[in-house]
Each structure stands twice: as structure tokens, then as C-alpha cells.
Design a protein around this motif. Structure first.
Motif, PDB file in Angstrom:
ATOM      1  N   ASP A  51      15.845  46.055   2.541  1.00  0.00           N
ATOM      2  CA  ASP A  51      14.595  46.501   3.159  1.00  0.00           C
ATOM      3  C   ASP A  51      14.227  45.533   4.265  1.00  0.00           C
ATOM      4  N   ASP A  52      13.007  45.648   4.782  1.00  0.00           N
ATOM      5  CA  ASP A  52      12.588  44.751   5.862  1.00  0.00           C
ATOM      6  C   ASP A  52      12.608  43.292   5.410  1.00  0.00           C
ATOM      7  N   GLY A  53      12.244  43.055   4.144  1.00  0.00           N
ATOM      8  CA  GLY A  53      12.291  41.694   3.619  1.00  0.00           C
ATOM      9  C   GLY A  53      13.704  41.134   3.634  1.00  0.00           C
ATOM     10  N   THR A  54      14.681  41.977   3.324  1.00  0.00           N
ATOM     11  CA  THR A  54      16.085  41.558   3.377  1.00  0.00           C
ATOM     12  C   THR A  54      16.481  41.217   4.804  1.00  0.00           C
ATOM     13  N   PHE A  55      16.009  42.007   5.760  1.00  0.00           N
ATOM     14  CA  PHE A  55      16.313  41.742   7.166  1.00  0.00           C
ATOM     15  C   PHE A  55      15.762  40.373   7.579  1.00  0.00           C
ATOM     16  N   LEU A  56      14.510  40.092   7.213  1.00  0.00           N
ATOM     17  CA  LEU A  56      13.913  38.796   7.545  1.00  0.00           C
ATOM     18  C   LEU A  56      14.705  37.664   6.908  1.00  0.00           C
ATOM     19  N   GLN A  57      15.145  37.862   5.653  1.00  0.00           N
ATOM     20  CA  GLN A  57      15.952  36.849   4.975  1.00  0.00           C
ATOM     21  C   GLN A  57      17.286  36.646   5.689  1.00  0.00           C
ATOM     22  N   ALA A  58      17.905  37.746   6.121  1.00  0.00           N
ATOM     23  CA  ALA A  58      19.195  37.652   6.805  1.00  0.00           C
ATOM     24  C   ALA A  58      19.077  36.839   8.088  1.00  0.00           C
ATOM     25  N   VAL A  59      18.019  37.106   8.848  1.00  0.00           N
ATOM     26  CA  VAL A  59      17.809  36.359  10.102  1.00  0.00           C
ATOM     27  C   VAL A  59      17.551  34.888   9.803  1.00  0.00           C
ATOM     28  N   ASN A  60      16.731  34.624   8.796  1.00  0.00           N
ATOM     29  CA  ASN A  60      16.379  33.253   8.438  1.00  0.00           C
ATOM     30  C   ASN A  60      17.587  32.481   7.911  1.00  0.00           C
ATOM     31  N   LYS A  61      18.304  33.071   6.953  1.00  0.00           N
ATOM     32  CA  LYS A  61      19.419  32.384   6.303  1.00  0.00           C
ATOM     33  C   LYS A  61      20.597  32.158   7.236  1.00  0.00           C
ATOM     34  N   THR A  62      20.690  32.937   8.297  1.00  0.00           N
ATOM     35  CA  THR A  62      21.790  32.761   9.247  1.00  0.00           C
ATOM     36  C   THR A  62      21.353  32.005  10.503  1.00  0.00           C
ATOM     37  N   GLY A  63      20.151  31.449  10.482  1.00  0.00           N
ATOM     38  CA  GLY A  63      19.752  30.519  11.531  1.00  0.00           C
ATOM     39  C   GLY A  63      19.220  31.132  12.811  1.00  0.00           C
ATOM     40  N   PHE A  64      18.669  32.351  12.755  1.00  0.00           N
ATOM     41  CA  PHE A  64      18.091  32.965  13.960  1.00  0.00           C
ATOM     42  C   PHE A  64      19.077  32.922  15.124  1.00  0.00           C
ATOM     43  N   ARG A  65      20.268  33.409  14.886  1.00  0.00           N
ATOM     44  CA  ARG A  65      21.324  33.326  15.898  1.00  0.00           C
ATOM     45  C   ARG A  65      21.036  34.235  17.090  1.00  0.00           C
ATOM     46  N   GLU A  66      21.287  33.700  18.278  1.00  0.00           N
ATOM     47  CA  GLU A  66      21.130  34.483  19.501  1.00  0.00           C
ATOM     48  C   GLU A  66      22.454  35.036  20.006  1.00  0.00           C
ATOM     49  N   ASP A  67      23.558  34.569  19.417  1.00  0.00           N
ATOM     50  CA  ASP A  67      24.880  34.969  19.894  1.00  0.00           C
ATOM     51  C   ASP A  67      25.457  36.141  19.113  1.00  0.00           C
ATOM     52  N   CYS A  68      24.632  36.816  18.322  1.00  0.00           N
ATOM     53  CA  CYS A  68      25.122  37.967  17.579  1.00  0.00           C
ATOM     54  C   CYS A  68      24.039  39.041  17.518  1.00  0.00           C
ATOM     55  N   LEU A  69      24.433  40.204  17.038  1.00  0.00           N
ATOM     56  CA  LEU A  69      23.527  41.343  16.924  1.00  0.00           C
ATOM     57  C   LEU A  69      23.148  41.518  15.457  1.00  0.00           C
ATOM     58  N   TYR A  70      21.854  41.697  15.187  1.00  0.00           N
ATOM     59  CA  TYR A  70      21.382  41.964  13.826  1.00  0.00           C
ATOM     60  C   TYR A  70      21.098  43.463  13.685  1.00  0.00           C
ATOM     61  N   ALA A  71      21.414  43.983  12.510  1.00  0.00           N
ATOM     62  CA  ALA A  71      21.123  45.384  12.218  1.00  0.00           C
ATOM     63  C   ALA A  71      20.667  45.495  10.769  1.00  0.00           C
ATOM     64  N   GLY A  72      19.755  46.429  10.510  1.00  0.00           N
ATOM     65  CA  GLY A  72      19.234  46.603   9.166  1.00  0.00           C
ATOM     66  C   GLY A  72      19.569  47.964   8.598  1.00  0.00           C
ATOM     67  N   VAL A  73      20.006  47.977   7.334  1.00  0.00           N
ATOM     68  CA  VAL A  73      20.272  49.217   6.602  1.00  0.00           C
ATOM     69  C   VAL A  73      19.282  49.291   5.449  1.00  0.00           C
ATOM     70  N   SER A  74      18.460  50.320   5.434  1.00  0.00           N
ATOM     71  CA  SER A  74      17.463  50.477   4.377  1.00  0.00           C
ATOM     72  C   SER A  74      18.102  51.094   3.141  1.00  0.00           C
ATOM     73  N   ALA A  75      17.808  50.504   1.981  1.00  0.00           N
ATOM     74  CA  ALA A  75      18.297  51.047   0.713  1.00  0.00           C
ATOM     75  C   ALA A  75      17.170  51.669  -0.086  1.00  0.00           C
ATOM     76  N   THR A  76      16.005  51.829   0.533  1.00  0.00           N
ATOM     77  CA  THR A  76      14.851  52.417  -0.134  1.00  0.00           C
ATOM     78  C   THR A  76      14.349  53.601   0.689  1.00  0.00           C
ATOM     79  N   ASP A  77      13.398  54.325   0.130  1.00  0.00           N
ATOM     80  CA  ASP A  77      12.806  55.453   0.846  1.00  0.00           C
ATOM     81  C   ASP A  77      11.559  55.043   1.621  1.00  0.00           C
ATOM     82  N   ASP A  78      11.218  53.759   1.582  1.00  0.00           N
ATOM     83  CA  ASP A  78      10.058  53.273   2.319  1.00  0.00           C
ATOM     84  C   ASP A  78      10.340  53.271   3.817  1.00  0.00           C
ATOM     85  N   ILE A  79       9.318  53.529   4.618  1.00  0.00           N
ATOM     86  CA  ILE A  79       9.455  53.452   6.075  1.00  0.00           C
ATOM     87  C   ILE A  79       9.685  51.996   6.467  1.00  0.00           C
ATOM     88  N   SER A  80      10.655  51.776   7.335  1.00  0.00           N
ATOM     89  CA  SER A  80      11.062  50.417   7.677  1.00  0.00           C
ATOM     90  C   SER A  80      10.918  50.171   9.170  1.00  0.00           C
TER      91      SER A  80
END
Length: 267
Positions: A51-80
Motif C-alpha cells: 500500500d502507500d505505507g509500503t511505498f514510503l518504506q521502500a523509498v526510505n529503506k533504499t535511501g531516497f535514490r534519485e538514480d532509479c524509478l520507483y513504482a507502487g503496486v497496491s495489494a488492497t482495495d483502498d484508493i492509493s
């Protein structure tokens, strides 16, 4: 050019189940020349699944990288807001991506420095409050100008994309991410004939520096929120917030602009 197709997947809760559901996606990616990595270090794209929380964790845990592209896949029915794909339909979306060039969306971040020692970035917001049940007192400075003394539960400093999250629940404005700025919102400020704050959110440009100085009695009890994580440091004197030059790059799909997301989420 081969390493331009290296992907790393960051999973949220129930990792085993999510990995099983993502197997058809892995097959499509491998058929189109993508390599799935076990570590994000050499990835050109980092994909969060949750979910969005996972996306924030992914960006944080990987160091806010500027040299790559981030993408999020929702596994819930909540609007993201950060997840551009859904786990039940991501295979068809990826087929389109492999055939067409995608656009890149850039999200601004803020940088927070605590007492010249600890520094970190936030994609959504930074919050500062007391860890005990008492009125929190902060002296607020904009650049070198003493602006006000805040008394209340705390303050929230948000990015433009974070303006739709905690900030919006505090009656803050929703801000276009193309505007280089950050926003300050109050948590239950105390306003009467003795104590006075601005009493409304305010927006600062990318050239401004916000300094929050803790009073003597509150130095031992701050709790700092950095996106969806908490950071506790005793004996804090001040926190300095600026809009960072670092931006997070994400996938921009058709009919999926920031304002289209705002419309789907709130209207």
C-alpha cells in the motif's frame, strides 16, 4: 544498457502471499528482458507491493535514490496515491509499459536536520510533538525571522504530495507538486488572550528555511515523525527543515496525474 532493466521488489505485510501473486508478473518481465534482483543496490527500478505505507518504506529503506524509478503496486482495495498499479491487474499494465514509453513524474522531498547531527528526508511529511500529555512549546523561525511561539500538540511540515495526507486532515491546502514549496500545519494550537499563533497552515517557498526550537522544558520529550516512521531523540534543541533538491521519480501513466488522483480520492 543491459543494467537498465534491473528490478527490485519491496514487499509489505504477508510477503509470501504477495510474492506468489506476483509470479505471473515476474514471468512477463523476464520475457521482456528484465532481471529481478535480490538487493536494491544495482536496481534501476524499485517496485513496492502493498500500500502507500509500503511505498514510503521502500523509498526510505533504499535511501531516497534519485538514480532509479520507483513504482507502487497496491495489494488492497483502498484508493492509493503512490501505487499506480493493482496486484490483480498489473500484468496487463506491464504489457502496455513494455510496448510504450512511460513518462516520469517527480515528487519533491523535504530534508530535516536535527541539532546538526541527524539528517533525513521525508516524502510525505515531518511532524514534531511531545511524547507526554502536555502542551508542547516551540519557537518558530522563518529564515532568521522569529515568527511565533507555538503552544499545542505539535506541528506538521508536509511536501506538496504529502499535502493530501496528514496535512489535509488538519485543514491544510492540497498543493500542486509542480510548485516547489512545503507547508506547515498546526496540531491543536492553543489560542487565547495570552497565547497566540497564526492559527492556520502556511506555505513556504523552496528558498525558505524553517527552524523549530524547543523550549527548555520540552527538550527531553520530542517525538518526530518521518513519513510513517517515528524517531525519538532526547535532548533535542532544534529541527531545521528545508525543501530538498532530491526528488523521487515515479511512473506516470495515462489518466493518472496528481490531480486525477486527488479527484478519485476525495471527490
Amino acid at each position: 544498457m543491459e543494467n537498465r532493466r534491473n528490478l527490485f521488489f519491496f514487499y509489505g505485510d504477508d510477503k509470501a502471499t504477495l510474492i506468489e501473486k506476483m509470479k505471473p508478473v515476474y514471468d512477463i518481465l523476464k520475457e521482456n528482458g528484465f532481471t529481478i534482483l535480490d538487493h536494491p543496490q544495482h536496481a534501476n527500478a524499485i517496485v513496492s507491493v502493498g500500500d502507500d505505507g509500503t511505498f514510503l518504506q521502500a523509498v526510505n529503506k533504499t535511501g531516497f535514490r534519485e538514480d532509479c524509478l520507483y513504482a507502487g503496486v497496491s495489494a488492497t482495495d483502498d484508493i492509493s496515491f503512490y501505487c499506480d498499479f493493482h496486484i490483480d491487474h498489473v500484468d496487463s499494465a506491464l504489457q502496455e509499459i513494455t510496448k510504450n514509453e512511460i513518462e516520469v513524474r517527480r515528487y519533491p522531498t523535504i530534508q530535516v536536520t536535527v541539532d546538526h547531527d541527524t539528517s533525513f528526508h521525508c516524502l510525505n511529511e515531518f511532524s514534531l510533538r511531545s511524547s507526554v500529555i502536555k502542551t508542547f512549546v516551540l519557537d518558530v523561525y522563518i529564515d532568521d525571522l522569529y515568527f511565533e511561539t507555538f503552544r499545542g500538540d505539535g506541528l506538521v511540515v508536509s511536501t506538496p504530495t504529502g499535502s493530501t495526507a496528514y496535512n489535509k486532515s488538519l485543514s491544510g491546502a492540497v498543493v500542486d507538486p509542480l510548485i516547489p514549496c512545503f507547508q506547515v500545519s498546526e496540531l491543536a494550537s492553543l489560542n487565547n488572550n495570552t497565547y497566540r499563533t497564526l492559527g492556520s497552515p502556511f506555505i513556504l517557498s523552496n528558498d525558505r528555511t524553517l527552524t523549530l526550537k524547543l523550549t527548555h522544558n520540552d527538550k527531553d520529550y520530542p517525538v518526530m515523525g518521518m513519513d510513517n516512521e517515528a524517531l525519538s531523540i532526547k535532548q533535542v534543541e532544534k529541527a531545521v527543515v528545508r525543501l530538498s533538491d532530491k526528488q523521487i521519480k515515479t511512473v506516470k501513466l495515462k489518466n493518472n496525474s496528481f490531480w486525477e488522483k486527488v479527484q478519485r480520492t476525495f471527490l
